[in-house]
Every structure is written in structure tokens, then in C-alpha cells.
Design a protein around this motif. Structure first.
Motif, short mmCIF file in Angstrom:
data_model
loop_
_atom_site.label_atom_id
_atom_site.label_comp_id
_atom_site.label_asym_id
_atom_site.label_seq_id
_atom_site.Cartn_x
_atom_site.Cartn_y
_atom_site.Cartn_z
N GLN A 281 124.49 -18.66 36.85
CA GLN A 281 125.68 -18.39 37.63
C GLN A 281 124.88 -17.81 38.77
OE1 GLN A 281 128.88 -16.69 34.57
NE2 GLN A 281 126.72 -15.84 34.41
N VAL A 282 124.26 -18.62 39.73
CA VAL A 282 123.39 -18.29 41.17
C VAL A 282 123.98 -19.42 41.83
CG1 VAL A 282 121.16 -18.24 42.05
CG2 VAL A 282 121.83 -17.42 39.64
N CYS A 283 124.31 -18.92 42.97
CA CYS A 283 124.69 -19.80 44.18
C CYS A 283 123.53 -20.65 44.63
CB CYS A 283 124.91 -19.07 45.44
SG CYS A 283 126.16 -17.91 45.34
N ALA A 284 122.34 -20.53 44.60
CA ALA A 284 121.29 -21.18 45.01
C ALA A 284 120.57 -21.84 43.53
CB ALA A 284 120.06 -20.65 45.57
N ALA A 285 121.25 -21.93 42.40
CA ALA A 285 120.76 -22.49 41.16
C ALA A 285 120.57 -24.18 41.50
CB ALA A 285 121.83 -22.29 40.11
N TYR A 286 119.18 -24.46 40.75
CA TYR A 286 118.96 -25.87 40.96
C TYR A 286 119.80 -26.54 39.96
CZ TYR A 286 114.67 -24.21 43.13
OH TYR A 286 113.93 -23.65 44.02
N THR A 287 120.78 -27.65 40.49
CA THR A 287 121.56 -28.10 39.36
C THR A 287 121.52 -29.92 39.51
OG1 THR A 287 123.38 -28.30 41.12
CG2 THR A 287 123.39 -26.35 39.69
N ARG A 288 121.25 -30.36 40.46
CA ARG A 288 120.84 -31.73 40.57
C ARG A 288 119.60 -32.10 40.75
NH1 ARG A 288 122.75 -33.42 45.96
NH2 ARG A 288 122.73 -31.63 46.96
N PHE A 289 118.95 -32.92 39.63
CA PHE A 289 117.66 -33.44 39.44
C PHE A 289 117.28 -34.84 39.91
CE2 PHE A 289 118.49 -29.44 36.88
CZ PHE A 289 117.63 -28.77 37.40
N TYR A 290 116.63 -34.75 41.10
CA TYR A 290 116.36 -36.24 41.30
C TYR A 290 114.87 -36.65 41.07
CZ TYR A 290 120.54 -36.12 44.02
OH TYR A 290 121.82 -36.00 44.53
N VAL A 291 114.66 -37.34 40.02
CA VAL A 291 113.35 -37.41 39.52
C VAL A 291 112.78 -38.96 39.80
CG1 VAL A 291 111.94 -37.30 37.29
CG2 VAL A 291 113.88 -35.77 37.87
N ASP A 292 111.52 -38.99 40.12
CA ASP A 292 110.83 -40.55 40.35
C ASP A 292 111.01 -41.03 39.04
OD1 ASP A 292 108.53 -42.40 40.14
OD2 ASP A 292 108.50 -41.72 42.15
N ARG A 293 111.68 -42.26 39.10
CA ARG A 293 111.89 -43.13 37.78
C ARG A 293 110.53 -43.18 37.09
NH1 ARG A 293 116.39 -45.43 37.22
NH2 ARG A 293 116.74 -45.83 39.60
N SER A 294 109.53 -43.20 37.51
CA SER A 294 108.33 -43.55 36.66
C SER A 294 108.11 -42.14 35.90
CB SER A 294 106.97 -43.74 37.42
OG SER A 294 106.82 -42.64 38.35
N ARG A 295 108.72 -40.79 36.19
CA ARG A 295 108.32 -39.81 35.54
C ARG A 295 109.84 -39.21 34.67
NH1 ARG A 295 103.90 -37.16 37.28
NH2 ARG A 295 103.64 -36.49 34.97
N GLU A 296 110.75 -40.07 34.75
CA GLU A 296 112.15 -39.55 34.45
C GLU A 296 112.12 -39.35 32.97
OE1 GLU A 296 116.98 -40.84 34.32
OE2 GLU A 296 115.12 -42.51 34.80
N ALA A 297 111.65 -40.16 32.19
CA ALA A 297 111.78 -39.96 30.64
C ALA A 297 110.86 -38.78 30.07
CB ALA A 297 111.15 -41.07 29.88
N GLU A 298 109.89 -38.58 30.86
CA GLU A 298 108.98 -37.41 30.47
C GLU A 298 109.74 -36.02 30.82
OE1 GLU A 298 104.63 -35.36 31.66
OE2 GLU A 298 105.26 -37.25 32.81
N PHE A 299 110.20 -36.09 32.26
CA PHE A 299 110.86 -34.76 32.66
C PHE A 299 112.13 -34.48 31.62
CE2 PHE A 299 114.07 -32.67 35.40
CZ PHE A 299 113.19 -31.85 35.99
N VAL A 300 112.90 -35.43 31.34
CA VAL A 300 114.16 -35.36 30.75
C VAL A 300 113.76 -34.75 29.16
CG1 VAL A 300 116.17 -36.35 29.42
CG2 VAL A 300 115.47 -36.95 31.86
N ASP A 301 113.02 -35.26 28.70
CA ASP A 301 112.39 -34.90 27.37
C ASP A 301 111.90 -33.52 27.28
OD1 ASP A 301 113.05 -37.19 26.30
OD2 ASP A 301 111.01 -38.09 26.06
N LYS A 302 111.14 -33.09 28.34
CA LYS A 302 110.41 -31.69 28.18
C LYS A 302 111.58 -30.73 28.85
CE LYS A 302 105.73 -33.03 28.89
NZ LYS A 302 104.53 -32.86 29.74
#
Length: 481
Positions: A281-302
Motif C-alpha cells: 500500500q505504497v504509491c511508489a511500490a514496485y509492482t511490475r518486474f521486467y527481468v532479463d529472460r536469462s535470469r527470469e527463472a532464478e529471480f521468480v524462484d527466489k
């Protein structure tokens, strides 16, 4: 505590029916707060108008006005435990956030602008008229209405009230009816600090009270933080009344870009902090994550593991990491948007449901398989919901910038990379009022805050707030024959 209106230095019973305020962790009523009528609003504006030119306020030397703000900052610190508990009880945020962000931030804003009072200066201009002195001076705009939201009620009121008083204005405060309690307590502290009668006035109530202030011809300036939809209504009301000056900090849909070279562990930790603070509940909250596809799986899991491990609970519990949403109404809003994400084909990695407990809790949620046209990418959810999208490498940065900018909002954004060139290329291309590199979105009283596009008009905090609350007067003095 009193739950009356505060007008012209005294507490008074509101004319309209009271409104209940709830503990979002239990859904129980805390208290009932007065609701102002049009006559109450008129009385508050009239009191502020009288105080504006009074010797008790306008006649203060700068050092005397600064002393009042320093005193108020001290009182906030002296009452820090009470204010933090009250903020958590009424809003739901974890008590650690109330202490370290809300209360500490409020005190520091008053201290920062107390320092500004003796440094508000004009200029001398080298005009091209003979025998003429031209100088400028800063003057208060006049009576200003401060309409605050429910997500950080104490701190956001402080970042409006402090510069308003530092520049010599008088104010009428209208807090959200959902979370009014710390605003009421702050007004009590204003009295204790010695701020003269009529300088600070408080009218509580629902959106109809804010609408009265928006259209009131006795208001010279209005500062509002809240939704873009209400910001548009305020703008129309101002235009149709007296063209009052407006400062608007509105919605956001902050993108977070994670480059292939990013430290993924740091990016995950920072994005959880930036996306889940105050349950999103923050106006500046990070909500859309654009991840380089080569790191996507690792980022999502973590990321999913990190948010799934957060401890939900009442904010008053010291071990709570994620508190409730602020109200039943807002919980329903978050539920509807999560359901829209599922219906449009996004995959829930973790969360996705209302938590099975009393109060207004929603599970921390991570979506993957998200595409740019989905509702959850464009509408402000304002909850603990994170959406992961992929992009294809550094060669696609121009297209990525376009995707990040494909929103009506432009309040904040973040970039996660170890490459300075990538950080600058993205920071320069993203249309947002604040771009954070390798850090969560934490405003500071010394830095300007505000948005591009539908995220608002003007800037708050920093030296820019002095501009927001003053008029510049030019004086021409001809001394020739």
C-alpha cells in the motif's frame, strides 16, 4: 483521545453523523470520528483566513516560526511510542514501520523545514530599465487545504504541514476517514507546541468533506495525495471555483527492471522491500518486474520463496512482516484484480487468496506468465501483488523502456544492474519522477517527490516544497528622476 473537529483553536462537535474507524487486523471498531458539514468547513476556512494576517502568526519573526516547528518535531519524538502504536492500530502497518518510517519521518520533516524558515530568500534581477531596482520575495499562498491518504497518514500529513507552516500559510487538514487518528493526535501536538489559534484547523469526514474543500473559494491552495481519479475531480472543482493552486501526488504503477548482470539476491531482497512495504500500500511500490529472460527463472524462484516466507499478522506484533490491508473495501479491490490476472492467463506462483484469519489480510502474491496487455500490469492494485514479465537482453533496452513507460502513471521506477551505462540509459529513458538504482523506493525530506503524467502535478519535499507553498512577488523600485 478526542475525535472532534479542531477549528480556531478549539475542539468542537461535528455537525454531521460520525464515521467509525476500524482496526484492520481484527475488523473491530476503534472509535467514531466526527464528520464535518459545510458549515463546519466554512468555519474552519474562515478561522484560517483570520489567522493568516494576525499578529500572532504573520507577525512572527522567522526565527520564532522556526522555533515552533523545532518544538513540534521534539514533541513527535517525545510521543513516538504512542504515535507508532496509534498508527499501527488504525492503519495496520507493522509497528517497526510505524516507528522507523512514519513517526521518525514525520519528526524529521518538521525539523528539516524548521531549518528552511530562516533561509527563504528572494533575488535581485539585472533588469534593463535605468535607475530601477528589481527584487523578488516569497510570500505564503494563503489558506491551504491538506487532504491526506490512508496509507501513511502521519508522515504524509507531516510532509505537507511542515512546509505549509514554514512558509507562513494557514491550513485546513482533512485526513482520510479510514485512518484519521494520528492526524488528530498531531493537531493536539501542534497546540502543545504553541502554534497560534486558527493556523491549524482539522475537519474530519468522508470524501464529501474533501469535495467541499476542493470547490471552496476561500481555499487558495490544495495539496492532495491519493488516487488519480479523485485528483481529476479536484482539478475540475478547482477550475470551476477559483482556480486554486494544486499540488497533486497521485497513483503509481512502478516498474522494476532487473538486468542480466544484476545481483539477483540483492534485487530480490530490494524488490520485496520495495513491493511489500506496508503490504504494497505504497504509491511508489514496485509492482511490475521486467527481468532479463536469462535470469527470469532464478529471480521468480527466489522472489516467490521470499514473499511466501513473510510472516503475516497484526502490525502490533513485533514479529509481523506483512500486516493487513487497510479496509474490507480495499481487500475486495485487491481480490478482484488478482482474479482478473488469473482470468487473463497469468500464473499464480505463490499466494493469490485472502488469508484465512480475522481482519483484512491477503496472501503475498507473485504472478508469472504475465503479458503487457493484462489488467494487473496497468491498474494500480495497491496490495501485496507482484507481476513478473520477461525481456530479451541488453539489445532490447529501447523496447524495454517503451514497455516500462506504457502506463498512465509515472511516479517511481527502479533499475537493478551493476553496469553504470545500463543504469543511466534506463534512468534517462523512464518517464517517472523518481528512479531508484539498486535500492527500494524510500523518499527523503531533502529530495523532491512527485510524478510525471497521471501521477500528479508539482513536487513535495526538498526545496521544491518551498515553491509549492509560496507565491513569488516581484517589486520594481524606480529611484531616478
Amino acid at each position: 483521545m478526542t475525535t472532534q473537529l479542531f477549528i480556531d483553536g478549539g475542539w468542537t462537535t461535528a455537525s454531521a453523523e460520525p464515521i467509525a474507524t476500524y482496526n484492520p487486523a481484527t475488523a473491530e471498531v476503534i472509535d467514531e470520528v466526527g464528520s464535518a458539514s459545510s458549515s463546519d468547513v466554512d468555519a474552519a476556512v474562515d478561522a484560517a483566513r483570520r489567522a493568516l494576517g494576525s499578529a500572532d502568526w504573520a507577525g512572527l519573526l522567522p526565527v520564532q516560526r522556526a522555533r515552533l516547528l523545532f518544538r513540534l518535531a521534539d514533541l513527535i519524538e517525545q510521543n513516538a511510542d504512542e504515535l507508532a502504536r496509534l498508527e499501527t492500530l488504525d492503519q495496520g502497518q507493522p509497528i517497526g514501520v510505524s516507528r522507523a518510517v512514519s513517526v521518525t519521518g514525520a519528526a524529521e520533516h518538521f525539523r528539516y523545514y524548521a531549518g528552511w524558515v530562516t533561509k527563504i530568500e528572494g533575488t535581485v534581477s539585472p533588469i534593463s530599465y535605468p535607475d530601477t531596482l528589481h527584487y523578488t520575495k516569497r510570500e505564503p499562498i494563503g489558506v491551504t487545504a491538506l487532504i491526506t491518504p490512508w496509507n501513511f497518514p502521519l508522515m504524509i500529513l507531516a510532509w505537507k504541514l511542515a512546509p505549509a507552516l514554514a512558509t507562513g500559510n494557514t491550513v485546513v487538514i482533512k485526513p482520510s476517514e479510514v485512518t484519521p487518528l494520528t492526524s488528530i493526535r498531531l493537531v493536539e501536538l501542534c497546540v502543545e507546541a504553541g502554534i497560534p489559534a486558527g493556523v491549524v484547523n482539522l475537519v474530519t469526514g468522508d470524501g464529501s468533506v474533501g469535495a467541499m474543500l476542493s470547490s471552496h473559494r476561500g481555499i487558495d491552495h490544495l495539496s492532495y495525495t491519493g488516487s488519480t481519479a479523485v485528483g481529476r475531480l479536484i482539478t475540475h472543482a478547482s477550475a470551476d471555483s477559483n482556480l486554486k493552486r494544486l499540488t497533486l501526488e497521485l497513483g503509481g504503477k512502478a516498474p522494476s527492471i532487473i538486468a542480466a548482470d544484476a545481483n539477483i539476491d540483492a534485487a530480490v531482497a530490494g524488490n520485496i522491500g520495495g513491493g511489500m512495504l506496508n503490504s504494497g500500500q505504497v504509491c511508489a511500490a514496485y509492482t511490475r518486474f521486467y527481468v532479463d529472460r536469462s535470469r527470469e527463472a532464478e529471480f521468480v524462484d527466489k522472489l516467490a520463496a521470499g514473499v511466501a516466507g513473510m510472516r503475516l499478522g497484526a502490525g502490533i506484533d513485533e514479529s509481523t512482516q506483512l500486516g493487513p490491508l487497510v479496509s474490507a473495501k480495499h481487500l475486495g479491490h485487491v481480490e478482484r484484480l488478482v482474479a482478473a490476472g488469473v482470468a487473463e492467463g497469468a500464473e499464480v506462483v505463490t499466494g493469490g487468496n485472502r488469508a484465512e484469519r480475522d481482519g483484512y489480510f491477503f496472501e503475498p502474491t507473485v504472478f508469472t506468465g504475465v503479458t503487457d496487455e493484462m489488467t494487473i500490469v496497468h491498474e494500480e492494485i495497491f496490495g501485496p501483488v507482484l507481476s513478473v514479465l520477461a525481456y530479451d537482453g541488453v539489445d532490447e533496452l529501447d523496447a524495454l523502456i517503451a514497455r516500462a513507460n506504457d502506463t498512465e502513471y509515472g511516479l517511481a521506477a527502479t533499475v537493478w544492474t551493476t553496469d553504470i551505462a545500463t543504469s543511466q540509459r534506463l534512468a534517462n529513458g523512464i518517464k517517472a519522477g523518481a528512479v531508484f538504482v539498486n535500492m527500494p523506493p524510500v523518499p527523503d525530506m531533502a529530495a523532491p517527490w512527485g510524478g510525471y503524467k497521471a501521477s500528479g502535478w508539482g513536487r513535495e519535499m526538498g526545496p521544491q516544497a518551498i515553491d509549492a507553498y509560496t507565491e513569488t512577488k516581484a517589486v520594481w523600485l524606480h529611484y531616478g528622476s
